[in-house]
Design a protein around this motif. Structure first.
Motif, short mmCIF file in Angstrom:
data_model
loop_
_atom_site.label_atom_id
_atom_site.label_comp_id
_atom_site.label_asym_id
_atom_site.label_seq_id
_atom_site.Cartn_x
_atom_site.Cartn_y
_atom_site.Cartn_z
N GLY A 132 -5.20 70.18 -8.14
CA GLY A 132 -4.65 70.32 -9.49
C GLY A 132 -3.50 71.30 -9.50
N SER A 133 -2.77 71.31 -10.59
CA SER A 133 -1.68 72.25 -10.81
C SER A 133 -1.82 72.85 -12.19
CB SER A 133 -0.32 71.55 -10.67
OG SER A 133 -0.09 71.11 -9.35
N LYS A 134 -1.06 73.89 -12.44
CA LYS A 134 -1.04 74.52 -13.76
C LYS A 134 0.38 74.53 -14.30
CE LYS A 134 -4.82 77.90 -14.05
NZ LYS A 134 -5.12 79.35 -14.15
N HIS A 135 0.49 74.24 -15.58
CA HIS A 135 1.73 74.43 -16.32
C HIS A 135 1.61 75.75 -17.08
CE1 HIS A 135 2.10 69.74 -16.58
NE2 HIS A 135 2.50 70.22 -15.41
N HIS A 136 2.50 76.68 -16.78
CA HIS A 136 2.52 77.97 -17.47
C HIS A 136 3.69 77.96 -18.44
CE1 HIS A 136 -0.28 79.80 -14.50
NE2 HIS A 136 0.30 78.94 -13.69
N LEU A 137 3.45 78.38 -19.67
CA LEU A 137 4.46 78.27 -20.71
C LEU A 137 4.52 79.54 -21.55
CD1 LEU A 137 6.44 76.24 -22.19
CD2 LEU A 137 4.52 75.70 -23.70
N ILE A 138 5.73 79.97 -21.88
CA ILE A 138 5.93 81.06 -22.82
C ILE A 138 6.86 80.56 -23.92
CG2 ILE A 138 7.84 82.11 -21.51
CD1 ILE A 138 6.72 84.86 -22.37
N VAL A 139 6.47 80.81 -25.17
CA VAL A 139 7.22 80.31 -26.32
C VAL A 139 7.55 81.46 -27.26
CG1 VAL A 139 6.05 78.07 -26.18
CG2 VAL A 139 5.14 79.84 -27.71
N ASP A 140 8.50 81.21 -28.18
CA ASP A 140 8.79 82.22 -29.19
C ASP A 140 7.73 82.14 -30.29
OD1 ASP A 140 9.50 80.05 -30.84
OD2 ASP A 140 11.23 81.10 -31.67
N GLY A 141 7.91 82.92 -31.34
CA GLY A 141 6.90 82.99 -32.39
C GLY A 141 6.65 81.70 -33.12
N GLN A 142 7.59 80.74 -33.01
CA GLN A 142 7.42 79.43 -33.67
C GLN A 142 6.91 78.35 -32.72
OE1 GLN A 142 11.11 78.70 -36.33
NE2 GLN A 142 11.80 79.96 -34.62
N GLY A 143 6.88 78.66 -31.42
CA GLY A 143 6.46 77.66 -30.44
C GLY A 143 7.62 77.01 -29.71
N ILE A 144 8.83 77.53 -29.88
CA ILE A 144 9.99 76.99 -29.15
C ILE A 144 9.89 77.45 -27.69
CG2 ILE A 144 12.50 77.02 -28.93
CD1 ILE A 144 12.59 77.48 -31.99
N PRO A 145 9.95 76.53 -26.72
CA PRO A 145 9.78 76.93 -25.31
C PRO A 145 10.89 77.87 -24.85
CG PRO A 145 9.64 74.53 -25.58
CD PRO A 145 10.14 75.07 -26.87
N ARG A 171 0.03 74.27 -29.31
CA ARG A 171 0.69 73.10 -29.89
C ARG A 171 1.83 72.62 -28.99
NH1 ARG A 171 3.70 74.16 -35.42
NH2 ARG A 171 5.03 75.26 -33.93
N THR A 172 2.60 73.56 -28.45
CA THR A 172 3.72 73.17 -27.59
C THR A 172 3.21 72.58 -26.28
OG1 THR A 172 5.06 74.91 -28.61
CG2 THR A 172 5.88 73.97 -26.56
N ILE A 173 2.12 73.10 -25.74
CA ILE A 173 1.52 72.49 -24.55
C ILE A 173 1.09 71.06 -24.87
CG2 ILE A 173 -0.52 72.56 -23.05
CD1 ILE A 173 -0.21 75.62 -22.99
N ALA A 174 0.55 70.85 -26.06
CA ALA A 174 0.18 69.48 -26.47
C ALA A 174 1.41 68.59 -26.54
CB ALA A 174 -0.55 69.51 -27.82
N TRP A 175 2.53 69.12 -27.03
CA TRP A 175 3.78 68.35 -27.05
C TRP A 175 4.21 68.02 -25.63
CZ3 TRP A 175 6.52 72.08 -30.97
CH2 TRP A 175 6.11 71.75 -32.29
#
Length: 272
Positions: free
Chosen positions: A133-146, A230-234
């Protein structure tokens, strides 16, 4: 995010106007043969694979994309040239110029995806019976913008990616003064609970807001942290990203980078 077009792999004139200047010059053909598939058509083929999850060899020829191998080569070349990184910065600058980036806080999280085959940046997943498996790591702003995304093996601890992902946030211009790349605060769940990393964040002028292990749920962080979920779901709304089919990590990262650009572009479209 608004109404989605029925054929999301069609590249709009607006999006193409942003992408075309970033594409590298094609290498000259050494042998005469079939004419080169236009870049815009190849990009439509890449988007078709990203949205549908179809394998390259089954890319429908009747839609005019060119062969799956042509689109694959074009994706690899454009990723190597940094096209998606440049496009992402361009889109973030458009948002910042309209005061649409929320730097008051950023939120970080990760998600597991199954890997169909072993390769670089894959590993035994602790949530899938040690299958690759792999992992997607994500950091977003306060609104969820990547703001930044990265790929690691499924066995990598989330906390090891906190500082590298923070460092990956680009410097975003778009307003008078210095470009910005640091949020005021960073929100994270218990997987990032470690005093060492709190100190490192404070040293950078970032206030850590990280849930502590052992404390009861209901801290109130969830109302702010849901934006990254939510952004990960997108991201995983792009079917090609739900399973890592590629052995080569750079190809999967190319899909990730392109998906981040498309999500960011939707936020830009809302300004119009």
């Amino acid at each position: 995010m608004g109404k989605r077009q029925s054929r999301p792999w069609i590249v709009s004139d607006e999006l193409w106007a942003l992408i075309e200047p970033l594409l590298p010059e094609p290498a000259p053909k050494l042998v005469e043969g079939r004419p080169r598939v236009p870049d815009r058509q190849a990009l439509c083929g890449i988007l078709f694979v990203l949205h549908t999850g179809i394998q390259w060899e089954y890319l429908p020829q009747e839609l005019g994309f060119g062969s799956g191998m042509t689109c694959w080569r074009r994706l690899a070349a454009w990723n190597e040239a940094g096209v998606w990184d440049q496009l992402h910065v361009l889109l973030l600058e458009k948002l910042r110029s309209k005061n649409q980036l929320d730097w008051s806080r950023a939120v970080i999280d990760s998600s597991h995806v199954r890997a169909a085959r072993r390769g670089p940046k894959s590993g035994p997943s602790p949530v899938d019976r040690a299958r690759p498996g792999s992992k997607h790591h994500l950091i977003v702003d306060g609104q969820g913008i990547p703001l930044a995304v990265s790929l690691t093996g499924g066995n990598r601890n989330d906390i090891t990616q906190l500082m590298p992902l923070l460092d990956k946030i680009p410097a975003v211009a778009g307003q008078v003064g210095r470009p910005r790349r640091r949020p005021d605060a960073l929100l994270a769940d218990r997987g990032y609970d470690h005093d060492k990393y709190r100190r490192l964040l404070w040293q950078r002028g970032i206030r850590p807001v990280i849930a502590k292990r052992g404390e009861p749920h209901g801290t109130g962080l969830g109302i702010f942290r849901y934006v990254v979920e939510r952004t990960i779901a997108w991201l995983h709304g792009f079917r090609r990203l739900r399973i890592r089919w590629e052995r080569r990590d750079d190809i999967h990262e190319a899909f990730l980078g392109l998906a981040v650009c498309l999500i960011t572009h939707r936020h830009v479209q809302r300004l119009c």
